[in-house]
Design an enzyme around this catalytic site. Structure first.
Site, short mmCIF file in Angstrom:
data_model
loop_
_atom_site.label_atom_id
_atom_site.label_comp_id
_atom_site.label_asym_id
_atom_site.label_seq_id
_atom_site.Cartn_x
_atom_site.Cartn_y
_atom_site.Cartn_z
N ASP A 18 30.24 21.43 24.67
CA ASP A 18 30.88 22.63 24.11
C ASP A 18 30.89 23.77 25.13
O ASP A 18 30.01 23.84 25.99
CB ASP A 18 30.10 23.04 22.85
CG ASP A 18 30.89 24.02 21.98
OD1 ASP A 18 32.10 24.18 22.22
OD2 ASP A 18 30.27 24.62 21.08
N GLY A 19 31.87 24.64 24.99
CA GLY A 19 31.91 25.86 25.81
C GLY A 19 32.98 25.87 26.90
O GLY A 19 33.03 26.81 27.69
N ASN A 20 33.84 24.86 26.91
CA ASN A 20 34.89 24.83 27.94
C ASN A 20 35.82 26.03 27.81
O ASN A 20 36.21 26.65 28.82
CB ASN A 20 35.75 23.56 27.79
CG ASN A 20 34.97 22.29 28.04
OD1 ASN A 20 33.86 22.34 28.55
ND2 ASN A 20 35.55 21.17 27.68
N HIS A 35 38.59 22.75 30.24
CA HIS A 35 38.47 21.32 29.94
C HIS A 35 38.47 20.51 31.25
O HIS A 35 37.75 19.53 31.39
CB HIS A 35 39.61 20.86 29.04
CG HIS A 35 39.58 21.49 27.68
ND1 HIS A 35 38.42 21.59 26.93
CD2 HIS A 35 40.55 22.07 26.92
CE1 HIS A 35 38.68 22.19 25.78
NE2 HIS A 35 39.97 22.49 25.75
N LEU A 129 25.46 1.56 33.75
CA LEU A 129 25.49 2.65 32.77
C LEU A 129 26.52 2.32 31.70
O LEU A 129 27.64 1.91 32.01
CB LEU A 129 25.89 3.97 33.44
CG LEU A 129 26.13 5.14 32.47
CD1 LEU A 129 24.81 5.60 31.84
CD2 LEU A 129 26.81 6.32 33.17
C1 FPP Z 1 34.65 21.79 23.33
O1 FPP Z 1 34.82 23.00 24.00
C2 FPP Z 1 35.15 20.69 24.13
C3 FPP Z 1 36.20 19.89 23.78
C4 FPP Z 1 36.93 20.04 22.52
C5 FPP Z 1 36.71 18.84 24.68
C6 FPP Z 1 35.73 18.21 25.60
C7 FPP Z 1 36.46 17.61 26.72
C8 FPP Z 1 36.04 17.59 28.01
C9 FPP Z 1 34.74 18.06 28.44
C10 FPP Z 1 36.89 17.10 29.10
C11 FPP Z 1 37.53 15.81 28.89
C12 FPP Z 1 36.59 14.69 28.84
C13 FPP Z 1 36.85 13.50 29.36
C14 FPP Z 1 35.92 12.39 29.14
C15 FPP Z 1 38.04 13.27 30.18
P1 FPP Z 1 35.66 24.16 23.32
O2 FPP Z 1 37.06 24.02 23.74
O3 FPP Z 1 35.47 24.13 21.83
O4 FPP Z 1 34.98 25.43 23.93
P2 FPP Z 1 34.81 26.87 23.22
O5 FPP Z 1 33.94 26.65 22.02
O6 FPP Z 1 34.13 27.68 24.28
O7 FPP Z 1 36.18 27.36 22.90
#
Ligand code: FPP
Length: 238
Positions: A18-20, A35, A129
């Site tokens: 979380d946190g992207n 992301h 893995l």
């Molecule tokens: C949540 O952060 C993250 C996601 C919904 C997607 C996670 C995907 C990745 C890390 C990259 C893709 C992975 C692979 C395996 C290719 P958020 O968007 O909810 O962040 P926020 O809460 O800060 O808005």
């Protein structure tokens, strides 16, 4: 440098990445950039697990609820997944990574579903893995689907109701045959489970860090493992 004895390390780590979005916002970048940076963290984490002989890593890459995000973001995440599979297959083969996928994969775009199937097959002999990607995954949906399959068998007379034990139920989940997570890590400080592996994390230790997923590095993983190694796991007993 990790100085934790092997027996105090988890066999299976699961991460809610979380946190992207916040990472991108704080840099005045589009959410997609977060992301993209998050996908690099995936590789770092997998490498970390291999270095420290942790054989299972499950990552929540896309939830069933994530389909409700704006179309552009859903599209960007699907594209990222596609690129990830295409670019990293070679590396996964070289490093000995076996890919698994859980979730409603039928909802994925056809070409990504095909690429995923090919990657699952190509890596099926690897043993270093086990990397499990939860894609279009929701735990309630997974549990309801397992219950449905069991109910169908019972109604056809192929299964007796009293044969439905916890172990048998587990065999109908997407994670059948996989060990349960020992450690659940959630980044970005949110204290939620968000419909992730509800059945499987019954006895997992939970670790929440404020670090945002794109910033999550070896130091953060080491801190999580140190914390985990100090927990007393009693599984409800004394
Ligand atoms: C949540 O952060 C993250 C996601 C919904 C997607 C996670 C995907 C990745 C890390 C990259 C893709 C992975 C692979 C395996 C290719 P958020 O968007 O909810 O962040 P926020 O809460 O800060 O808005």
């Amino acid at each position: 440098m990790l100085t934790i004895p092997k027996e105090k390390l988890p066999i299976h780590i699961a991460c809610i990445m979380d946190g992207n979005g916040r990472w991108a916002n704080s840099r005045h970048l589009p959410r997609q950039a977060g992301h993209r940076a998050g996908a690099d963290t995936v590789e770092r984490c997998a490498d970390f697990c291999m270095t420290h002989n942790i054989p299972w890593l499950t990552l929540y890459a896309f939830s069933s609820e994530n389909w409700n995000r704006p179309k552009t973001e859903v599209h960007a995440l699907m594209l990222l997944l596609h690129e990830f599979l295409k670019k990293r297959l070679h590396q996964m083969m070289e490093k000995g990574v076996r890919l698994h996928a859980i979730g409603a994969l039928s909802r994925l775009p056809a070409r990504t579903r095909k690429l995923l199937q090919d990657s699952l097959e190509a890596t099926s002999g690897n043993t270093r893995l086990n990397l499990v990607l939860a894609i279009s995954y929701g735990s309630r949906g997974e549990i309801a689907s397992a219950a449905r399959k069991i109910a169908e068998k019972v109604s056809r007379g192929e299964l007796q109701p009293d044969a439905v034990t916890e172990d048998l139920f587990g065999e109908y989940l997407d994670t059948a045959g996989m060990p349960e997570p020992d450690l659940l890590i959630r980044t970005s400080g949110e204290m939620r489970v968000s419909n992730f592996l509800l059945w499987q994390i019954s006895y997992a230790e939970i670790y929440v860090t404020d670090t945002l997923w794109p910033d999550f590095g070896d130091r953060d993983m080491e801190a999580a493992l140190l914390d985990y190694s100090r927990r007393k796991r009693r599984f409800g007993a004394l």
